[in-house]
Write a protein that holds these residues in place. Structure first.
Motif, PDB file in Angstrom:
ATOM      1  N   LEU A 183      10.788  16.022   0.508  1.00 22.39           N
ATOM      2  CA  LEU A 183      11.712  14.998  -0.236  1.00 22.39           C
ATOM      3  C   LEU A 183      11.047  15.219  -1.709  1.00 22.39           C
ATOM      4  O   LEU A 183      11.874  14.855  -2.804  1.00 22.39           O
ATOM      5  CB  LEU A 183      11.580  13.537   0.076  1.00 22.39           C
ATOM      6  N   GLY A 184       9.842  15.670  -1.906  1.00 21.93           N
ATOM      7  CA  GLY A 184       9.496  15.978  -3.404  1.00 21.93           C
ATOM      8  C   GLY A 184       9.041  14.508  -4.069  1.00 21.93           C
ATOM      9  O   GLY A 184       8.761  14.497  -5.427  1.00 21.93           O
ATOM     10  N   VAL A 185       8.856  13.384  -3.232  1.00 27.10           N
ATOM     11  CA  VAL A 185       8.530  12.099  -3.974  1.00 27.10           C
ATOM     12  C   VAL A 185       7.607  11.450  -3.072  1.00 27.10           C
ATOM     13  O   VAL A 185       7.449  11.819  -1.631  1.00 27.10           O
ATOM     14  CB  VAL A 185       9.730  11.042  -4.100  1.00 27.10           C
ATOM     15  N   SER A 186       6.885  10.284  -3.420  1.00 29.73           N
ATOM     16  CA  SER A 186       6.211   9.691  -2.577  1.00 29.73           C
ATOM     17  C   SER A 186       6.915   8.959  -1.277  1.00 29.73           C
ATOM     18  O   SER A 186       8.041   8.394  -1.470  1.00 29.73           O
ATOM     19  CB  SER A 186       5.417   8.714  -3.413  1.00 29.73           C
ATOM     20  N   VAL A 187       6.215   9.010  -0.095  1.00 30.26           N
ATOM     21  CA  VAL A 187       6.977   8.582   1.016  1.00 30.26           C
ATOM     22  C   VAL A 187       6.124   7.400   1.712  1.00 30.26           C
ATOM     23  O   VAL A 187       4.999   7.753   1.812  1.00 30.26           O
ATOM     24  CB  VAL A 187       7.483   9.517   2.308  1.00 30.26           C
ATOM     25  N   MET A 188       6.576   6.143   2.150  1.00 32.64           N
ATOM     26  CA  MET A 188       5.661   5.255   2.796  1.00 32.64           C
ATOM     27  C   MET A 188       6.581   4.547   3.556  1.00 32.64           C
ATOM     28  O   MET A 188       7.723   4.770   3.695  1.00 32.64           O
ATOM     29  CB  MET A 188       5.041   4.280   1.599  1.00 32.64           C
ATOM     30  N   ASP A 189       6.100   3.879   4.594  1.00 37.15           N
ATOM     31  CA  ASP A 189       6.647   2.952   5.755  1.00 37.15           C
ATOM     32  C   ASP A 189       6.744   1.499   5.381  1.00 37.15           C
ATOM     33  O   ASP A 189       5.901   1.076   4.622  1.00 37.15           O
ATOM     34  CB  ASP A 189       6.345   3.534   7.145  1.00 37.15           C
ATOM     35  N   ARG A 190       7.243   0.819   6.426  1.00 39.08           N
ATOM     36  CA  ARG A 190       7.136  -0.683   6.152  1.00 39.08           C
ATOM     37  C   ARG A 190       5.851  -1.216   6.240  1.00 39.08           C
ATOM     38  O   ARG A 190       5.524  -1.936   5.365  1.00 39.08           O
ATOM     39  CB  ARG A 190       8.248  -1.214   7.308  1.00 39.08           C
ATOM     40  N   SER A 191       5.019  -0.891   7.006  1.00 37.19           N
ATOM     41  CA  SER A 191       3.609  -1.136   7.132  1.00 37.19           C
ATOM     42  C   SER A 191       3.043  -1.067   5.673  1.00 37.19           C
ATOM     43  O   SER A 191       2.344  -2.176   5.259  1.00 37.19           O
ATOM     44  CB  SER A 191       2.879  -0.331   8.219  1.00 37.19           C
ATOM     45  N   ALA A 192       3.143   0.140   4.891  1.00 35.57           N
ATOM     46  CA  ALA A 192       2.363   0.496   3.757  1.00 35.57           C
ATOM     47  C   ALA A 192       2.916  -0.560   2.786  1.00 35.57           C
ATOM     48  O   ALA A 192       2.269  -1.106   1.952  1.00 35.57           O
ATOM     49  CB  ALA A 192       2.653   1.856   3.425  1.00 35.57           C
ATOM     50  N   LEU A 193       4.317  -0.846   2.751  1.00 33.39           N
ATOM     51  CA  LEU A 193       4.897  -1.818   1.789  1.00 33.39           C
ATOM     52  C   LEU A 193       4.265  -3.173   1.933  1.00 33.39           C
ATOM     53  O   LEU A 193       3.943  -3.809   0.954  1.00 33.39           O
ATOM     54  CB  LEU A 193       6.417  -1.785   1.963  1.00 33.39           C
ATOM     55  N   ILE A 194       4.120  -3.488   2.982  1.00 33.87           N
ATOM     56  CA  ILE A 194       3.634  -4.971   3.699  1.00 33.87           C
ATOM     57  C   ILE A 194       2.386  -5.142   3.220  1.00 33.87           C
ATOM     58  O   ILE A 194       1.814  -5.964   2.467  1.00 33.87           O
ATOM     59  CB  ILE A 194       3.750  -5.136   5.011  1.00 33.87           C
ATOM     60  N   LEU A 195       1.450  -4.013   3.371  1.00 31.97           N
ATOM     61  CA  LEU A 195       0.167  -4.059   2.905  1.00 31.97           C
ATOM     62  C   LEU A 195      -0.229  -3.955   1.353  1.00 31.97           C
ATOM     63  O   LEU A 195      -0.723  -4.652   1.034  1.00 31.97           O
ATOM     64  CB  LEU A 195      -0.802  -2.541   3.429  1.00 31.97           C
ATOM     65  N   ASP A 196       0.851  -3.478   0.546  1.00 31.28           N
ATOM     66  CA  ASP A 196       0.924  -3.357  -0.686  1.00 31.28           C
ATOM     67  C   ASP A 196       1.070  -4.766  -1.183  1.00 31.28           C
ATOM     68  O   ASP A 196       0.370  -5.289  -2.080  1.00 31.28           O
ATOM     69  CB  ASP A 196       1.849  -2.392  -1.240  1.00 31.28           C
ATOM     70  N   ILE A 197       2.049  -5.571  -0.670  1.00 32.05           N
ATOM     71  CA  ILE A 197       2.636  -6.873  -1.049  1.00 32.05           C
ATOM     72  C   ILE A 197       1.133  -7.919  -0.849  1.00 32.05           C
ATOM     73  O   ILE A 197       0.801  -8.634  -1.645  1.00 32.05           O
ATOM     74  CB  ILE A 197       3.656  -7.336  -0.261  1.00 32.05           C
ATOM     75  N   PHE A 198       0.632  -7.555   0.230  1.00 37.01           N
ATOM     76  CA  PHE A 198      -0.673  -8.632   0.766  1.00 37.01           C
ATOM     77  C   PHE A 198      -1.665  -8.113  -0.334  1.00 37.01           C
ATOM     78  O   PHE A 198      -2.435  -9.004  -0.645  1.00 37.01           O
ATOM     79  CB  PHE A 198      -1.124  -8.043   2.155  1.00 37.01           C
ATOM     80  N   ALA A 199      -1.879  -6.981  -0.668  1.00 35.42           N
ATOM     81  CA  ALA A 199      -3.038  -6.704  -1.666  1.00 35.42           C
ATOM     82  C   ALA A 199      -2.587  -7.261  -2.911  1.00 35.42           C
ATOM     83  O   ALA A 199      -3.702  -7.968  -3.904  1.00 35.42           O
ATOM     84  CB  ALA A 199      -3.097  -5.167  -1.877  1.00 35.42           C
ATOM     85  N   GLN A 200      -1.452  -7.523  -3.272  1.00 38.32           N
ATOM     86  CA  GLN A 200      -0.938  -8.197  -4.836  1.00 38.32           C
ATOM     87  C   GLN A 200      -1.401  -9.636  -4.476  1.00 38.32           C
ATOM     88  O   GLN A 200      -1.509 -10.434  -5.293  1.00 38.32           O
ATOM     89  CB  GLN A 200       0.433  -7.889  -5.084  1.00 38.32           C
ATOM     90  N   ARG A 201      -0.917 -10.176  -3.366  1.00 40.71           N
ATOM     91  CA  ARG A 201      -1.030 -11.421  -3.254  1.00 40.71           C
ATOM     92  C   ARG A 201      -2.245 -12.251  -2.992  1.00 40.71           C
ATOM     93  O   ARG A 201      -2.085 -13.628  -3.130  1.00 40.71           O
ATOM     94  CB  ARG A 201       0.060 -12.099  -2.199  1.00 40.71           C
ATOM     95  N   ALA A 202      -3.093 -11.582  -2.253  1.00 35.01           N
ATOM     96  CA  ALA A 202      -4.312 -12.384  -1.643  1.00 35.01           C
ATOM     97  C   ALA A 202      -5.056 -12.667  -2.992  1.00 35.01           C
ATOM     98  O   ALA A 202      -5.323 -12.098  -3.866  1.00 35.01           O
ATOM     99  CB  ALA A 202      -5.176 -11.317  -0.637  1.00 35.01           C
ATOM    100  N   ARG A 203      -5.423 -13.961  -2.756  1.00 34.88           N
ATOM    101  CA  ARG A 203      -6.226 -14.625  -3.684  1.00 34.88           C
ATOM    102  C   ARG A 203      -7.830 -14.969  -3.356  1.00 34.88           C
ATOM    103  O   ARG A 203      -8.620 -14.883  -4.118  1.00 34.88           O
ATOM    104  CB  ARG A 203      -5.613 -16.045  -4.041  1.00 34.88           C
ATOM    105  N   THR A 204      -8.218 -15.614  -2.263  1.00 34.86           N
ATOM    106  CA  THR A 204      -9.144 -15.946  -1.999  1.00 34.86           C
ATOM    107  C   THR A 204     -10.147 -14.752  -1.334  1.00 34.86           C
ATOM    108  O   THR A 204      -9.482 -13.808  -1.218  1.00 34.86           O
ATOM    109  CB  THR A 204      -9.301 -16.898  -0.761  1.00 34.86           C
ATOM    110  N   LYS A 205     -11.286 -14.942  -1.403  1.00 32.77           N
ATOM    111  CA  LYS A 205     -12.420 -13.789  -0.972  1.00 32.77           C
ATOM    112  C   LYS A 205     -11.875 -13.462   0.275  1.00 32.77           C
ATOM    113  O   LYS A 205     -11.668 -12.149   0.846  1.00 32.77           O
ATOM    114  CB  LYS A 205     -13.882 -14.271  -1.310  1.00 32.77           C
ATOM    115  N   GLU A 206     -11.718 -14.372   1.141  1.00 35.16           N
ATOM    116  CA  GLU A 206     -11.290 -13.762   2.651  1.00 35.16           C
ATOM    117  C   GLU A 206     -10.029 -13.163   2.691  1.00 35.16           C
ATOM    118  O   GLU A 206     -10.095 -12.302   3.500  1.00 35.16           O
ATOM    119  CB  GLU A 206     -11.201 -15.263   3.259  1.00 35.16           C
ATOM    120  N   GLY A 207      -8.915 -13.732   2.012  1.00 38.54           N
ATOM    121  CA  GLY A 207      -7.612 -13.015   1.809  1.00 38.54           C
ATOM    122  C   GLY A 207      -7.901 -11.534   1.651  1.00 38.54           C
ATOM    123  O   GLY A 207      -7.301 -10.645   2.154  1.00 38.54           O
ATOM    124  N   ARG A 208      -8.589 -11.243   0.468  1.00 37.49           N
ATOM    125  CA  ARG A 208      -8.997  -9.919  -0.057  1.00 37.49           C
ATOM    126  C   ARG A 208      -9.579  -9.185   1.105  1.00 37.49           C
ATOM    127  O   ARG A 208      -9.256  -7.736   1.055  1.00 37.49           O
ATOM    128  CB  ARG A 208      -9.702 -10.197  -1.480  1.00 37.49           C
TER     129      ARG A 208
END
Length: 425
Positions: free
Chosen positions: A103-128
């Motif tokens: 496809l010549g572009v970056s490819v990810m699946d639903r799991s990777a997208l959810i992980l990215d959101i979690f990485a953005q949202r986690a605030r506490t040390k435990e969450g991170r």
């Protein structure tokens, strides 16, 4: 003079899903799950510029969707200026690698997208810590593709790349070892977090303070409900995964019943298994809760399927025996003819406050441990009982006169220890 405006580049993505009878219902893509994927992308800060939902008897082992569909997606991505393609289904590491190349572009699946959101949202040390652990577990099997060019060593005497021959490690092995070490360290850190939680929980049990955990599908309105019940101001936005770190507040049910109420991360279908594993430290609170409030978005036509996802995760976490009240939220937008009702069902609107009094009454019925407010007159020789009452009961007032007069809410167990000092006027 020209204004200096800095535009933040938003990722443009084409969303792809495969609907196949060969896949489990949980794994296959539907129009509804594609809508949810678009909402996830928006939460992550991206924009959907095209959607492809394909029906196919069986997934293609190499490209998942088949060569013809790959060409169609490539053309659509080029025409729309997309810089990534996101699949609603889980991709194997080799499928992800092949699709990226074709496809010549970056490819990810639903799991990777959810992980990215979690990485953005986690605030506490435990969450991170939890997010980092899940990301490494996701990355580990995918390293082979990333370092394939370094490990094409042949047994038939073909030449290996410089630096990969002899007794030295390949880059892939080095990285695997490094990541396994990181995973072990993160699991150790999370175990420490669990131990601290365990101590706090024992203290709560000793104080006999009941714990209520709010669970539900993501965006069902859990944070709004917690805010309305406790008068808190936890951010409650109309987007997926807005709450990642557990928030706990005190709720006065009555003069004799106070509970701790916790909001938990929203559940979602196709939640990556290693993410459930990583979030056990947050979600294990569920198995120690005295009562679960399962918040269901009554305005969503697929609320039954969403409730099933939550039930399955509750079972996986070993909390299926915990008493439960089903809270149908967004009653002001309910589209059915008859509002859900029953002994352990309450219909509310967390936004408007409708039905919350009934919910509090129902919580009280489930959790009131038979506590009573009493006035105790303790002789000074029994002064040590005041400390015990502060630890084991809810002390409202202490006055020192001829005796020590204590007003306290006591459970039957505590009353048994101080019964002789109860004052009845």
């Amino acid at each position: 003079m020209a204004e200096n405006t800095t535009e933040v580049k938003v990722n443009q993505a084409v969303l792809v899903g495969l609907n196949s009878p060969a896949l489990d219902r949980e794994e296959t893509a539907t129009e509804r799950s594609m809508e949810e994927l678009a909402a996830l992308l928006e939460t992550a800060g991206g924009a959907c510029v095209g959607t492809v939902l394909q029906n196919k008897d069986t997934p293609d082992p190499r490209t998942f969707i088949g060569e013809g569909k790959v060409a169609e997606v490539r053309e659509l991505a080029a025409a729309q200026g997309a810089d990534m393609v996101i699949f609603d289904n889980a991709l194997s590491p080799s499928q992800q690698r092949v699709l990226s190349e074709e496809l010549g572009v970056s490819v990810m699946d639903r799991s990777a997208l959810i992980l990215d959101i979690f990485a953005q949202r986690a605030r506490t040390k435990e969450g991170r810590l939890q997010v980092e652990l899940a990301q490494y577990k996701y990355l580990l099997p995918r390293l082979t593709g990333m370092w394939g060019h370094l490990v094409r060593q042949t047994a038939s005497g073909g030449k290996s790349p410089i630096g990969t021959r002899g007794p030295g490690e390949t880059q892939l092995e080095t990285d695997r070892r490094h990541i396994r070490k990181k995973i072990a360290k993160l699991e150790e850190d999370l175990e420490q977090v669990r131990r601290v939680r365990g101590v706090q929980r024992e203290r709560r049990i000793k104080n006999e303070v009941p714990v209520v955990a709010i669970v539900g599908y993501t965006n069902a309105g859990k944070s709004t409900l917690l805010n309305k019940l406790t008068g808190s101001d936890i951010p409650a936005n109309d987007r997926l995964f807005d709450t990642l770190d557990t928030t706990t507040r005190t709720l006065e049910i009555s003069d004799t019943c106070t509970v701790l109420i916790s909001d938990t991360v929203g559940f979602i279908s196709k939640l990556p298994h290693h993410l459930v594993e990583a979030f056990k430290a947050t979600l294990e609170e569920l198995s120690f809760a005295d009562l679960l409030l399962h918040v269901i978005d009554g305005s969503n036509p697929e609320w039954r399927q969403q409730a099933e996802v939550v039930d399955a995760l509750i079972r996986e976490l070993g909390a299926e025996q915990t008493p439960r009240i089903e809270v149908f939220n967004k009653a002001d937008r309910y589209t059915g003819d008859i509002l859900p009702h029953g002994e352990d069902i309450v219909t509310v609107s967390a936004r408007t406050g409708t039905g919350l009094d009934q919910l509090i009454t129902r919580i009280g019925k489930r959790l009131d441990a038979g506590a009573h407010k009493v006035i105790l007159r303790l002789p000074y020789s029994q002064g040590g009982l005041v400390d015990m009452l502060y630890r084991e009961a809810k002390v409202e007032a202490v006055e020192y006169g001829e005796t020590i007069q204590v007003t306290a809410v006591c459970t039957p167990k505590v009353l048994g220890q101080v019964e002789e000092f109860v004052w009845n006027d």
